[in-house]
Write a protein that holds these residues in place. Structure first.
Motif, PDB file in Angstrom:
ATOM      1  N   ASN A   2      83.848 -40.223 -12.923  1.00 38.62           N
ATOM      2  CA  ASN A   2      83.681 -38.823 -12.564  1.00 38.62           C
ATOM      3  C   ASN A   2      82.590 -38.771 -11.489  1.00 38.62           C
ATOM      4  O   ASN A   2      81.628 -39.530 -11.552  1.00 38.62           O
ATOM      5  CB  ASN A   2      83.254 -38.054 -13.813  1.00 38.62           C
ATOM      6  CG  ASN A   2      83.398 -36.552 -13.693  1.00 38.62           C
ATOM      7  OD1 ASN A   2      83.065 -35.833 -14.605  1.00 38.62           O
ATOM      8  ND2 ASN A   2      83.898 -36.070 -12.575  1.00 38.62           N
ATOM      9  N   THR A  17      86.897 -33.572 -21.121  1.00 31.71           N
ATOM     10  CA  THR A  17      86.316 -34.834 -20.644  1.00 31.71           C
ATOM     11  C   THR A  17      85.253 -35.363 -21.598  1.00 31.71           C
ATOM     12  O   THR A  17      84.445 -36.210 -21.222  1.00 31.71           O
ATOM     13  CB  THR A  17      85.706 -34.667 -19.236  1.00 31.71           C
ATOM     14  OG1 THR A  17      84.858 -33.510 -19.211  1.00 31.71           O
ATOM     15  CG2 THR A  17      86.789 -34.520 -18.185  1.00 31.71           C
ATOM     16  N   ASP A  21      93.158 -36.066  -9.018  1.00 37.38           N
ATOM     17  CA  ASP A  21      92.423 -37.088  -9.753  1.00 37.38           C
ATOM     18  C   ASP A  21      92.498 -38.390  -8.968  1.00 37.38           C
ATOM     19  O   ASP A  21      93.551 -38.754  -8.440  1.00 37.38           O
ATOM     20  CB  ASP A  21      93.035 -37.272 -11.145  1.00 37.38           C
ATOM     21  CG  ASP A  21      92.166 -38.125 -12.049  1.00 37.38           C
ATOM     22  OD1 ASP A  21      92.065 -39.339 -11.805  1.00 37.38           O
ATOM     23  OD2 ASP A  21      91.602 -37.574 -13.004  1.00 37.38           O
ATOM     24  N   THR A  37      87.606 -44.370 -22.126  1.00 36.47           N
ATOM     25  CA  THR A  37      87.457 -42.924 -22.261  1.00 36.47           C
ATOM     26  C   THR A  37      87.764 -42.401 -23.658  1.00 36.47           C
ATOM     27  O   THR A  37      87.242 -41.352 -24.051  1.00 36.47           O
ATOM     28  CB  THR A  37      88.348 -42.188 -21.246  1.00 36.47           C
ATOM     29  OG1 THR A  37      89.712 -42.601 -21.423  1.00 36.47           O
ATOM     30  CG2 THR A  37      87.902 -42.501 -19.819  1.00 36.47           C
ATOM     31  N   ARG A  44      81.022 -40.317 -22.198  1.00 36.63           N
ATOM     32  CA  ARG A  44      82.409 -39.854 -22.080  1.00 36.63           C
ATOM     33  C   ARG A  44      83.351 -40.783 -22.846  1.00 36.63           C
ATOM     34  O   ARG A  44      84.398 -41.206 -22.347  1.00 36.63           O
ATOM     35  CB  ARG A  44      82.828 -39.721 -20.613  1.00 36.63           C
ATOM     36  CG  ARG A  44      82.039 -38.671 -19.835  1.00 36.63           C
ATOM     37  CD  ARG A  44      82.677 -38.370 -18.499  1.00 36.63           C
ATOM     38  NE  ARG A  44      81.845 -37.560 -17.641  1.00 36.63           N
ATOM     39  CZ  ARG A  44      81.817 -36.222 -17.636  1.00 36.63           C
ATOM     40  NH1 ARG A  44      82.571 -35.553 -18.481  1.00 36.63           N
ATOM     41  NH2 ARG A  44      81.037 -35.567 -16.795  1.00 36.63           N
ATOM     42  N   GLY A  46      89.101 -37.957 -14.057  1.00 29.53           N
ATOM     43  CA  GLY A  46      88.863 -37.451 -15.408  1.00 29.53           C
ATOM     44  C   GLY A  46      89.073 -38.559 -16.413  1.00 29.53           C
ATOM     45  O   GLY A  46      88.183 -39.337 -16.712  1.00 29.53           O
TER      46      GLY A  46
END
Length: 490
Positions: free
Chosen positions: A362, A68, A372, A344, A280, A20
């Motif tokens: 991802n 996300t 994760d 991110t 993202r 994530g």
């Protein structure tokens, strides 16, 4: 100090696909918020506390997910954060070779955090309660000060997609537009929404909502300033600069404001016909411009099981260069930082810039994991980073633009040269060819590119790019499936 409390997060329990990340970074009223995915944790850090909320107001633990797409907004003393969460999370199918997640308890959500007393309130949640389908995730929250409501973007999902308006006091929600929309930005008294199914065709239109009258207008996408076609413009973030809307997509950025007679046109940036994209990640307003990351490895297939999946595996797993942090201040676009797999989230705290990162993308298909899989981290930068021009190289197999030429595209690059004294292009060609180099920038209103042409001989060709300025993109006259291009910025 708040920044001293930031930690590194190794792989931990959180059923989903791949990694994530750290999303939604927002510093407000002496509180730093972020969501840690896929663990499903919302963090709230002050100088003397660190609170963690595990989305237990949505459903039973163990939870996973959270956000996300960087869905966060602030109003007065409140932080509003949205996204999606499994509550509880259910991993299944590994023993049968089909590792996936049961979506029966996947919820879209919006929460409110009161920075004055540290309380979390669930404003709204929604679930389809189906094992394989889910309602649209919340991927953007934009405040409408006129109606005192939250505008929500919802694109990732199967049902209840579009643009919604949420009453932040009583949780009542109404749909304003039924077209899937992943991202939005406000310009003057209008909210511009990117429209399109992001994981198929990408951005298809821009719809504009008058935030006072709630009337809609639709705008199509115009041509590229370098004259070449664009493919699969997956939308990652939107921003407002100089009273224009900027839609950052795979391959570049659309810029315009049709209300001022400027259509949305495409400016090619870092277009390699791979999944290298500003995806993202958020666009951070900074110094009158915007900081944004273009990511090398954000979403990917892990284990292809068919010819179609193999094609997407190659598209998503070919790493042509590092992720870059880019400062957009028209007419300039400037690389100011280089990072690994992906950036991110971005936020400004005092005289520092926080960059959240992950070393793992991802993933999807039948390769879910009960934890994760990435190492997520924070990098703290000084504001002076905007003066930097770090050396960087992009290595592009020419088979990618050659394949794009079959689709009447193939112009690649879109490389910002500002800050570099000795940039060069090295082409190892498998045949004699011709190369056109386009030169353009982000001066507003946008103007068409100019170009020069060069003969390419079979073998190694070195082209000095120091005589060009602004941004450059490249177009071969003929396909070269065995060739290789290296773009060196130094």
């Amino acid at each position: 100090m708040i920044l001293e409390k930031l930690e590194r997060y190794p792989p931990r329990y959180g059923p989903e696909w791949g990694s994530g990340g750290i999303f939604g970074l927002r510093y407000h009223n002496d509180t730093l918020y972020f969501t840690l995915a896929f663990e499903g944790e919302a963090h709230f850090i002050t100088s003397d506390s660190h609170k963690v909320y595990e989305f237990e107001l949505v459903g039973p633990r163990p939870t996973s997910g959270g956000d996300t797409y960087n869905a966060v907004e602030v109003i007065d003393e409140f932080i509003y954060f949205g996204g999606w969460v499994h509550a509880p999370a259910k991993f299944r199918g590994k023993a049968q070779g089909n590792a996936t997640i049961d979506f029966s308890h996947k919820h879209s959500h919006v929460h409110e955090y009161d920075t004055s007393n540290g309380r979390v309130r669930l404003v709204w949640k929604e679930s389809l309660h189906h094992p394989e389908r889910w309602v649209g995730e919340v991927s953007e929250i934009l405040y409408n000060p006129y109606t005192d409501e939250l505008l929500l973007c919802r694109e990732d999902g199967h049902e209840n997609l579009g643009v919604y308006s949420l009453d932040r006091h009583n949780g009542k929600i109404r749909r304003l537009n039924d077209r899937p929309s992943p991202k939005a930005t406000q310009v003057h008294d209008v909210a511009f929404f990117g429209i399109g199914k992001n994981y198929t065709r990408g951005l298809e239109e821009v719809h504009a909502l008058d935030m006072v009258t709630e009337k809609w207008e639709r705008f199509s996408l115009g041509s590229s300033v370098d004259g070449g076609n664009y493919l699969e413009p997956h939308l990652g973030a939107m921003a407002s600069i100089n009273n224009r809307a900027f839609a950052f997509v795979r391959g570049g950025v659309f810029v315009g404001n049709p209300f001022n007679e400027e259509e949305f046109r495409f400016v090619r940036l870092f277009d390699f016909y791979t999944f290298y994209a500003p995806f993202r990640v958020n666009a951070l307003p900074f110094g009158g411009g915007v900081l944004i990351g273009f990511n090398a490895h954000h979403d990917a297939y892990y284990r292809p099981r068919s010819e179609e999946e193999l094609r997407y595996y190659t598209f998503t797993n070919t790493i042509v260069g590092p992720s870059v942090l880019v400062y957009v201040i028209p007419p300039m676009v400037k690389i100011v930082g280089i990072f690994g797999a992906r950036i991110t989230s971005l936020e400004k705290v005092g005289d520092k810039i926080i960059v959240a990162t992950s070393n793992t993308p991802n993933t999807g298909a039948l390769d879910a994991t009960p934890f994760d899989t990435g190492h997520r981290d924070f990098i703290i930068l000084d504001h002076a980073v905007i003066k930097e021009s770090p050396p960087v190289r992009f290595t592009v197999p020419l088979r990618f633009p050659s394949e794009a030429m079959k689709l009447d595209a193939g112009t690649f690059g879109g490389i910002p040269l500002d800050g570099y004294r000795s940039p060069r292009l090295i082409i190892n060609a498998s045949k004699n060819n011709k190369l056109r180099i386009y030169e353009y920038d982000l001066a507003l209103p946008l103007s068409d590119a100019t170009y020069d042409e060069f003969d390419i001989k079979k073998g190694r060709n070195v082209i000095d790019l120091s005589s060009f300025s602004g941004i450059v993109s490249f177009k071969l006259e003929k396909e070269d499936f065995k060739g290789l291009a290296k773009i060196e910025l130094r």
